[in-house]
Design a protein around this motif. Structure first.
Motif, PDB file in Angstrom:
ATOM      1  N   ASN A   1       0.803  -1.218   0.000  1.00  0.00           N
ATOM      2  CA  ASN A   1       0.000   0.000   0.000  1.00  0.00           C
ATOM      3  C   ASN A   1       0.838   1.272   0.000  1.00  0.00           C
ATOM      4  O   ASN A   1       0.352   2.343  -0.361  1.00  0.00           O
ATOM      5  N   ASN A   2       2.094   1.161   0.424  1.00  0.00           N
ATOM      6  CA  ASN A   2       2.954   2.336   0.505  1.00  0.00           C
ATOM      7  C   ASN A   2       3.900   2.473  -0.679  1.00  0.00           C
ATOM      8  O   ASN A   2       4.784   3.329  -0.668  1.00  0.00           O
ATOM      9  N   GLY A   3       3.727   1.600  -1.680  1.00  0.00           N
ATOM     10  CA  GLY A   3       4.539   1.703  -2.881  1.00  0.00           C
ATOM     11  C   GLY A   3       5.833   0.928  -2.850  1.00  0.00           C
ATOM     12  O   GLY A   3       6.604   0.963  -3.808  1.00  0.00           O
TER      13      GLY A   3
ATOM     14  N   SER B   1      -7.166   2.821   0.499  1.00  0.00           N
ATOM     15  CA  SER B   1      -6.075   2.590   1.451  1.00  0.00           C
ATOM     16  C   SER B   1      -4.709   2.693   0.785  1.00  0.00           C
ATOM     17  O   SER B   1      -3.681   2.745   1.463  1.00  0.00           O
ATOM     18  N   LEU B   2      -4.685   2.718  -0.565  1.00  0.00           N
ATOM     19  CA  LEU B   2      -3.411   2.840  -1.268  1.00  0.00           C
ATOM     20  C   LEU B   2      -2.828   4.233  -1.038  1.00  0.00           C
ATOM     21  O   LEU B   2      -3.549   5.224  -1.016  1.00  0.00           O
ATOM     22  N   LYS B   3      -1.521   4.293  -0.852  1.00  0.00           N
ATOM     23  CA  LYS B   3      -0.834   5.546  -0.530  1.00  0.00           C
ATOM     24  C   LYS B   3      -1.188   6.640  -1.538  1.00  0.00           C
ATOM     25  O   LYS B   3      -1.152   6.421  -2.748  1.00  0.00           O
ATOM     26  N   GLY B   4      -1.517   7.809  -1.030  1.00  0.00           N
ATOM     27  CA  GLY B   4      -1.768   8.961  -1.886  1.00  0.00           C
ATOM     28  C   GLY B   4      -3.214   9.173  -2.258  1.00  0.00           C
ATOM     29  O   GLY B   4      -3.564  10.222  -2.810  1.00  0.00           O
ATOM     30  N   ARG B   5      -4.085   8.194  -1.971  1.00  0.00           N
ATOM     31  CA  ARG B   5      -5.494   8.363  -2.307  1.00  0.00           C
ATOM     32  C   ARG B   5      -6.266   8.903  -1.104  1.00  0.00           C
ATOM     33  O   ARG B   5      -6.161   8.346  -0.014  1.00  0.00           O
TER      34      ARG B   5
ATOM     35  N   ARG C   1      -3.608  -5.654   1.197  1.00  0.00           N
ATOM     36  CA  ARG C   1      -4.318  -5.144   0.017  1.00  0.00           C
ATOM     37  C   ARG C   1      -5.482  -6.046  -0.386  1.00  0.00           C
ATOM     38  O   ARG C   1      -6.057  -5.868  -1.450  1.00  0.00           O
TER      39      ARG C   1
ATOM     40  N   LYS D   1      -9.055   9.432   1.618  1.00  0.00           N
ATOM     41  CA  LYS D   1      -9.981   8.464   2.201  1.00  0.00           C
ATOM     42  C   LYS D   1     -11.419   8.699   1.754  1.00  0.00           C
ATOM     43  O   LYS D   1     -12.234   7.772   1.753  1.00  0.00           O
TER      44      LYS D   1
END
Length: 394
Positions: free
Chosen positions: A71-73, A203-207, A290, A209
Motif C-alpha cells: 500500500n505504501n509503494g 487505502s493505497l498511498k496517496g489516495r 491489500r 480516504k
C-alpha cells in the motif's frame, strides 16, 4: 470475438485449462496441484518430516512467487498466489518448490546433476532466511533483478495494455474477458459500491480516504490455469473526481476449499475467502493488507487491486548458474515467509530437523531428493497422458 454465454462457460474453460497444461511439463506441474497432494497422501509422501504447523502457501511453485507492491509503494519479492494457503506442514512448500525448480531445469535442458545442485542451493537459501535480520535484502539472481527492474518501471498504462489491451476506461470483451449475466452485473455493482471495497481502494498511498469510487466496467475474467472454472471477475474502477482521477483494476476471485492438507486441530477461518486473506497476511503481509474477503452470489471471494508492480516470475531458458542462484533466492523468499511465524526455539528445532538425513554426496535432505525424483517421474507420466488425451484432439 464472440464470447460464450454465461451459462455455457464451463466446457470452454475446461478445454482451455487442459490445453494450457499441455503446453509444457512445467505448465502441467503448475496446473496439477491436486495430483501433487494425492502423491503426498500416498506412502512415499508420508515420509516427509512433520514441521511446525504454520501458514504455508500450499501451492509453492516458482510461478506463484514474484515482485509485488504494498500500500505504501514498496516493491519486493513475495509469495503472490495464496489460493491454497492453510496452516500446514512447511515441508510441503519445500517439496512443491523443489518440484517446480526441477521441472524448470528439465525444460531448459540442463543435466540432472544441476537439479541436485539446485536442491542444495535451495536448502542453503531457505536456512539463511532463518538467520538473516528481517530487513536484510538478499542478493538477487539475474531473472529476479530483471523482474524487479520491470516492476519498478511499470505504470498503469503497462498494466492496462497487458491486462485489458487498452488504456481507455473499458474492458473489451474477447479472449480474456467474457460477458456477464444480469445477476453478475447487479452483484458486482453492489460490491463495488460497498464501504468495504471503498476502504480497500482508498487505502493505497496517496489516495484520499473520501475519494469517490465509481465502477466503470466489469467482465468475467479468463485467467490462470488450475483456477480456470472458478468464478473470477475483473472490475475497472475510477477513483477521484474529474480534476484528479485515476483508474484501478480489481481482481475478484472465488475462494474454494484448499487441496493442501491442514495441520491437525489447526484453527483457521471456515470461510475460504477469509482463509486466503489471513494466509496472505501471515506469509506476504504487504499483499495481504491489500486484500479483502467477501461473499456474493452465494460464493466466497477474495479481492485485491492489481498494481502494475504485481508480476509473475518466469524461469525460462535457465543457465546452470542462473538455475542455482534462482533456487537459493526463491527458497530464501519462502523461508522468510515461514520464519516470521516461528519463535526462536521453533526455528531452531525446525532447522535441526532439516539438517537430518543428509548423505555425503548431497547436501540436502534425502527425503527431498527422493520426493523430487518420484514426483518428476509421476508428473512426467501424467503430463504425457494428459497430452495424449487433450492436446492430440486439437
Amino acid at each position: 470475438m464472440k464470447t460464450p454465454r454465461p451459462s455455457a462457460r464451463m466446457p470452454h474453460l475446461t478445454q482451455l485449462r487442459n490445453l494450457k497444461m499441455a503446453r509444457s511439463a512445467h505448465a502441467y506441474v503448475r496446473g496439477s496441484t491436486v495430483q501433487f497432494y494425492e502423491w503426498l497422501h500416498s506412502l512415499p509422501g508420508r515420509r516427509l518430516p512433520s514441521g511446525p504447523p504454520i501458514w504455508i502457501c500450499g501451492d509453492c511453485h516458482a510461478g506463484n512467487l514474484g515482485p509485488t507492491g504494498d500500500n505504501n509503494g514498496r516493491i519486493d519479492m513475495h509469495i503472490r498466489d495464496l489460493d491454497q494457503t492453510v496452516i500446514g506442514n512447511p515441508a510441503h512448500d519445500l517439496v512443491r518448490l523443489a518440484l517446480s525448480l526441477a521441472t524448470a531445469a528439465r525444460g531448459s535442458d540442463l543435466p540432472g546433476v544441476t537439479t541436485a545442485r539446485m536442491l542444495e542451493e535451495m536448502m542453503l537459501g531457505y536456512a539463511q532466511a532463518f538467520k538473516d535480520k528481517p530487513d536484510e535484502v538478499p542478493p538477487r539472481p539475474s531473472q529476479v533483478k530483471a523482474g524487479m527492474r520491470s516492476a519498478v518501471e511499470r505504470t498503469w498504462k503497462h498494466l492496462a495494455r497487458e491486462r485489458i489491451d487498452d488504456v481507455r476506461p473499458t474492458i473489451p470483451l474477447g479472449k480474456h474477458f467474457w460477458a456477464l449475466s444480469r445477476a453478475e452485473k447487479s452483484a458486482l455493482q453492489a460490491l463495488c459500491g460497498s464501504d468495504e471495497l471503498h476502504h480497500l481502494v482508498t487505502s493505497l498511498k496517496g489516495r484520499p480516504k473520501d475519494a469517490k469510487v465509481e465502477l466503470m466496467d466489469s467482465a468475467y475474467w479468463v485467467k490462470g490455469c488450475s483456477s480456470l472454472g472458478l468464478l473470477r471477475y475483473a472490475a475497472l474502477l475510477r477513483v477521484g473526481d474529474k480534476d484528479d482521477q485515476e483508474y484501478c483494476l480489481i481482481d475478484i476471485k472465488e475462494a474454494v476449499g484448499a487441496a493442501a492438507p491442514r495441520a491437525a486441530r489447526a484453527k483457521m477461518p471456515r470461510d475460504n475467502g477469509r482463509r486466503v486473506v489471513e494466509g496472505a497476511r501471515q506469509l506476504s503481509p504487504g499483499l495481504g493488507e491489500r486484500m479483502l474477503a467477501t461473499r456474493f452470489l452465494d460464493h466466497g471471494f477474495f479481492i485485491r487491486e492489481l498494481l502494475p508492480q504485481d508480476m509473475k516470475l518466469e524461469l525460462d531458458e535457465l543457465s546452470e548458474i542462473d538455475a542455482m542462484h534462482a533456487a537459493g533466492y526463491l527458497a530464501r523468499v519462502v523461508g522468510i515467509a515461514h520464519a516470521r511465524q516461528m519463535d526462536r526455539a521453533t526455528r531452531r528445532d525446525w532447522m535441526a530437523m532439516l539438517q537430518e538425513n543428509r548423505s555425503r554426496q548431497l547436501d540436502a535432505p534425502s527425503w527431498l531428493w527422493t520426493s523430487v525424483v518420484q514426483l518428476v517421474g509421476s508428473h512426467e507420466q501424467g503430463y504425457l497422458d494428459h497430452c495424449r488425451r487433450y492436446a492430440l484432439e486439437h
